[in-house]
Design an enzyme around this catalytic site. Structure first.
Site, PDB file in Angstrom:
ATOM      1  N   LYS A  66       0.833  -1.206   0.000  1.00 59.04           N
ATOM      2  CA  LYS A  66       0.000   0.000   0.000  1.00 59.04           C
ATOM      3  C   LYS A  66       0.864   1.252   0.000  1.00 59.04           C
ATOM      4  O   LYS A  66       1.845   1.338   0.732  1.00 59.04           O
ATOM      5  CB  LYS A  66      -0.925  -0.028   1.220  1.00 59.04           C
ATOM      6  N   THR A 100      -7.685   8.903   9.266  1.00 58.57           N
ATOM      7  CA  THR A 100      -7.154   7.706   8.606  1.00 58.57           C
ATOM      8  C   THR A 100      -6.960   6.534   9.563  1.00 58.57           C
ATOM      9  O   THR A 100      -6.347   5.533   9.188  1.00 58.57           O
ATOM     10  CB  THR A 100      -5.807   8.021   7.937  1.00 58.57           C
ATOM     11  N   GLY A 153      -7.372   3.178  11.162  1.00 59.28           N
ATOM     12  CA  GLY A 153      -8.019   1.933  10.772  1.00 59.28           C
ATOM     13  C   GLY A 153      -8.099   1.687   9.285  1.00 59.28           C
ATOM     14  O   GLY A 153      -8.770   0.751   8.843  1.00 59.28           O
ATOM     15  N   THR A 154      -7.400   2.477   8.485  1.00 58.38           N
ATOM     16  CA  THR A 154      -7.482   2.294   7.038  1.00 58.38           C
ATOM     17  C   THR A 154      -6.965   0.919   6.601  1.00 58.38           C
ATOM     18  O   THR A 154      -7.564   0.268   5.745  1.00 58.38           O
ATOM     19  CB  THR A 154      -6.704   3.388   6.289  1.00 58.38           C
ATOM     20  N   GLY A 155      -5.849   0.481   7.185  1.00 55.99           N
ATOM     21  CA  GLY A 155      -5.297  -0.818   6.803  1.00 55.99           C
ATOM     22  C   GLY A 155      -6.213  -1.966   7.180  1.00 55.99           C
ATOM     23  O   GLY A 155      -6.416  -2.910   6.398  1.00 55.99           O
ATOM     24  N   CYS A 156      -6.783  -1.906   8.368  1.00 52.53           N
ATOM     25  CA  CYS A 156      -7.723  -2.934   8.823  1.00 52.53           C
ATOM     26  C   CYS A 156      -8.939  -2.970   7.911  1.00 52.53           C
ATOM     27  O   CYS A 156      -9.400  -4.044   7.487  1.00 52.53           O
ATOM     28  CB  CYS A 156      -8.165  -2.663  10.256  1.00 52.53           C
TER      29      CYS A 156
END
Length: 267
Positions: A174, A206, A208-211
């Protein structure tokens, strides 16, 4: 039957990341979300105040309960905290065939709190990544795992190859932490590279974007999408979530999990 999705991850008391973000994402994408909690965190938009890893047996029993009754169509891992938890989770994934599997190598929170100890990083590469249908590291996580500096496209392609060499069927590196004018994610499946681009937003919302991104991939896989299509649709989901902020809290606020559905309903 409704698609069934399982998240194996930590709990976020602030609701923006971890188990809470995953379940919200699963629900928004019309799958039945289930969970196995690996750690309890006290956190909010300002940071992570405390982390309480659970015993590996606690994660194992939760996975066993879900897999032997409800069944699972796709699984994701998030925060696993310790080497023993990583080993136990990998064992249970193999035991119950919890595939397709999305591995989100959660290592550091948005606020900078370390969420995976050093021993666990070694076990990750040996035990968990080889099971992955797709791995979703951000740039800092990919740098830690590969030992490379990922400042340019060539180095990112090299890193992507390494994840596939370790056994992952595909990887998405990412680009949200990059310096490019757009947020570019690099996808590689062992044969072809693809770049998925989205606008870059100047925002602190932003958390928690990866989760959320990895949970969306999991939901689309559970519903039968190919890995690439699942990643592409998840990119749309997280872009909508970031671009329509909720503006909660005094720090890095959570993304908007229902923005994608609202956008589709209003087309």
């Amino acid at each position: 039957m409704i698609a069934r999705t399982l998240t194996i991850a930590g709990s976020d008391s602030g609701g923006g990341a971890g188990i809470q973000a995953d379940i919200k994402t699963f629900q928004e994408l019309e799958t039945f979300g289930m969970s196995a909690i690996t750690a309890i965190t006290a956190q909010n938009t300002l940071g992570v105040q405390k982390v309480y890893p659970l015993a590996p047996e606690a994660a194992a029993e939760q996975i066993h309960s879900v897999a032997t009754d409800l069944g699972v169509d796709a699984t994701k891992t998030g925060m696993l905290a310790t080497a023993d938890i990583v080993k136990t989770v990998a064992q249970k994934i193999r035991e119950f065939g919890l595939f397709p599997l999305v591995v989100d190598p959660v290592m550091v929170s948005t606020s900078g709190h370390v969420l995976l100890d050093e021993d666990a990083r070694i076990v990750y590469k040996k035990e968990l990544i080889p099971l992955a249908s797709v791995v979703t590291p951000n740039l800092p996580e990919a740098e830690v795992l590969t030992g490379l500096s990922l400042a340019d496209p060539d180095s990112r392609r090299q890193a992507a190859r390494m994840f596939v060499e370790w056994g992952a069927k595909a990887v998405v590196i990412k680009g949200g932490h990059g310096n490019e004018s757009t947020a570019d994610d690099l996808y590689y499946d062992g044969e072809e590279f693809s770049v998925l681009s989205a606008p870059r937003f100047d925002t602190k919302q932003t958390h928690g974007t990866g989760c959320t991104f990895s949970a969306a991939i999991t939901a689309f896989l559970a519903k039968g999408a190919s890995t690439y299509d699942a990643v592409k649709q998840a990119k749309e989901f997280i872009t909508a979530a970031i671009s329509h902020p909720l503006n909660l809290g005094r720090g890095h606020g959570p993304t908007n999990h229902f923005a994608y559905r609202h956008r589709r309903e209003n087309r």
